[in-house]
Write a protein that holds these residues in place. Structure first.
Motif, PDB file in Angstrom:
ATOM      1  N   ALA A   1       0.969  -1.217   0.075  1.00 46.38           N
ATOM      2  CA  ALA A   1       0.023   0.062  -0.012  1.00 46.38           C
ATOM      3  C   ALA A   1       0.738   1.246  -0.103  1.00 46.38           C
ATOM      4  O   ALA A   1       0.616   2.106  -0.577  1.00 46.38           O
ATOM      5  CB  ALA A   1      -0.926  -0.046   1.016  1.00 46.38           C
ATOM      6  N   ALA A   2       1.952   1.506   0.742  1.00 48.21           N
ATOM      7  CA  ALA A   2       2.864   2.302   0.718  1.00 48.21           C
ATOM      8  C   ALA A   2       3.673   2.532  -0.509  1.00 48.21           C
ATOM      9  O   ALA A   2       3.678   3.840  -1.070  1.00 48.21           O
ATOM     10  CB  ALA A   2       3.947   2.205   1.807  1.00 48.21           C
TER      11      ALA A   2
ATOM     12  N   SER B   1       2.266   1.947  -3.475  1.00 41.70           N
ATOM     13  CA  SER B   1       1.033   2.294  -4.434  1.00 41.70           C
ATOM     14  C   SER B   1       0.984   3.785  -4.039  1.00 41.70           C
ATOM     15  O   SER B   1       0.804   4.755  -5.249  1.00 41.70           O
ATOM     16  CB  SER B   1      -0.096   1.419  -4.284  1.00 41.70           C
ATOM     17  N   ARG B   2       0.781   4.167  -2.898  1.00 39.45           N
ATOM     18  CA  ARG B   2       0.807   5.479  -2.549  1.00 39.45           C
ATOM     19  C   ARG B   2       1.814   6.472  -2.980  1.00 39.45           C
ATOM     20  O   ARG B   2       1.559   7.572  -3.452  1.00 39.45           O
ATOM     21  CB  ARG B   2       0.640   5.792  -1.085  1.00 39.45           C
TER      22      ARG B   2
ATOM     23  N   SER C   1       1.682   6.535  -6.952  1.00 42.24           N
ATOM     24  CA  SER C   1       0.285   7.255  -7.155  1.00 42.24           C
ATOM     25  C   SER C   1       0.554   8.957  -6.965  1.00 42.24           C
ATOM     26  O   SER C   1       0.273   9.856  -8.105  1.00 42.24           O
ATOM     27  CB  SER C   1      -0.571   7.194  -6.388  1.00 42.24           C
ATOM     28  N   ARG C   2       1.544   9.253  -6.147  1.00 37.32           N
ATOM     29  CA  ARG C   2       2.004  10.674  -5.971  1.00 37.32           C
ATOM     30  C   ARG C   2       2.697  11.132  -7.223  1.00 37.32           C
ATOM     31  O   ARG C   2       2.527  12.200  -7.682  1.00 37.32           O
ATOM     32  CB  ARG C   2       2.641  10.671  -4.825  1.00 37.32           C
TER      33      ARG C   2
END
Length: 373
Positions: free
Chosen positions: A157-158, A160-161, A164-165
């Motif tokens: 998840a980290a 992907s975050r 995405s940024r």
């Protein structure tokens, strides 16, 4: 015979005598509000009421502007310093083309976050594989496997975050040695119409100030100020003709796409948006324009008179109508917009009427004084 009978007989004989003395074929005496002149002054000139070629015309002044659906005022999502300008005002750019580069610690931090997140995810996946093997050999309890799965999910998840940024900022993760360099790119095809950025300029992500404005000038908006009284002549989808002082005699075709919801309390006008195709880009934003709203097919034809025929006292308008040779009558009229020296008449006249365009003030004074001349 009584006295009353004698008086009635005398009145009848007098009327018959006047009728007999009147020449045959003479026009009847003027009625109330009609001025009769035995000799019409030479300076009195009349003109016919004309039927407009397009039904329900209305005109308004306006201003040419950008098509806001195809205009982007680009600011920086990151704080930093402008280090390179890659597009100048007037340049035609494509979507994704670089406009300028900014040296930004925030950009370096965003890339570093992704690198760290990917490293954490790799370690978490290896730990999960090892825990599963140990659990298969009954060397660790199942709770260690569950913890390893949780750590791997958080690490994914980290990553992907962080990825995405970078995608939102438009930063390529594979930037190598230029991690602190953020490139601002064109969000659409168009022309650089304004550039506020300068070399060495400090920019802030929270300022909201655009650094570059890119617009597609092949279509423009004309914001016209239509008077409240003419709103009934405007409708969405209606054809419009736009003219500008720069190109006298040339007309640009447009379409009404929006009618404002508010009336300006000072000018009593409503904003009406007209979209105009501008393939040759001869129209320029901020030009003054005149907009003519063209009536729909089948709309009732309007009546127009020369502007010189209108007599106004500031509160009401009227015209002097030549009802027959040498006879004139004042009629109140309701007026619409003016175009090319002619004013649309909403009521008070009929096709074929003749109105006075020169000498109207003299005839108005004679009518107010009363009596034949």
């Amino acid at each position: 015979m009584t006295r009353q009978s004698l008086l009635a007989l005398a009145a009848t004989l007098s009327a018959c005598s006047r009728a007999a003395s009147a020449p045959a074929g003479a026009p009847p005496p003027p009625g109330p509000g009609v001025l009769e002149l035995r000799a019409v002054p030479a300076y009195v000139r009349v003109a016919p009421v004309e039927v407009s070629r397009d039904g329900g015309l209305a005109t308004a002044t306006g201003r040419v502007g950008f098509d806001e659906d195809h205009t982007s005022r680009v600011g920086s999502p990151l704080s930093g310093r402008v280090v390179e300008l890659q597009a100048r005002p007037g340049d035609r750019v494509r979507r994704g083309q670089p406009l300028l580069a900014i040296a930004s610690p925030d950009a370096e931090s965003a890339v570093a976050d992704l690198v760290a997140a990917e490293a954490d995810l790799t370690a978490a996946r290896k730990n999960l594989e090892r825990s599963r093997r140990l659990f298969a050999d009954q060397a660790v309890p199942y709770k260690d496997v569950l913890q390893a799965e949780t750590d791997a999910t958080k690490a994914e998840a980290a990553r992907s975050r962080a990825r995405s940024r970078l995608e939102v900022l438009g930063i390529d993760p594979a930037v190598g040695a230029h991690r602190s360099r953020f490139v601002l790119r064109a969000p659409l095809d168009g022309v650089v119409v304004e550039r506020a950025a300068m070399p060495g300029m400090e920019v802030r992500a929270d300022s909201g100030a655009p650094l570059v404005t890119v617009a597609d000038l092949r279509r423009l908006w004309v914001q016209a100020d239509v008077y409240e009284r003419d709103l009934g002549l405007a409708s969405v989808g209606q054809r419009a003709a736009v003219t500008v002082p720069a190109f006298p005699g040339e007309t640009f075709a447009g379409t009404v796409t929006h009618i404002g919801d508010l009336v300006d309390p000072q000018t009593r006008t409503v904003k009406v948006r007209v979209e105009v195709e501008n393939p040759s880009q001869r129209l320029k934003p901020e030009m003054f324009a005149r907009v003519t709203l063209i009536g729909r097919p089948g709309a009732p034809a309007g009546l127009t008179v020369p502007a010189d025929a209108i007599l106004s006292d500031g509160q009401a308008s009227a015209v002097i109508v030549a009802v027959s040779p040498g006879r004139f009558q004042k009629r109140p009229v309701a007026l619409g917009p003016e175009q090319d020296g002619r004013i649309r008449v909403l009521s008070g006249l009929s096709p074929g009427d003749q109105v006075v365009v020169d000498g109207g003030l003299y005839l108005k004074a004679e009518l107010e004084a009363g009596g034949a001349r």
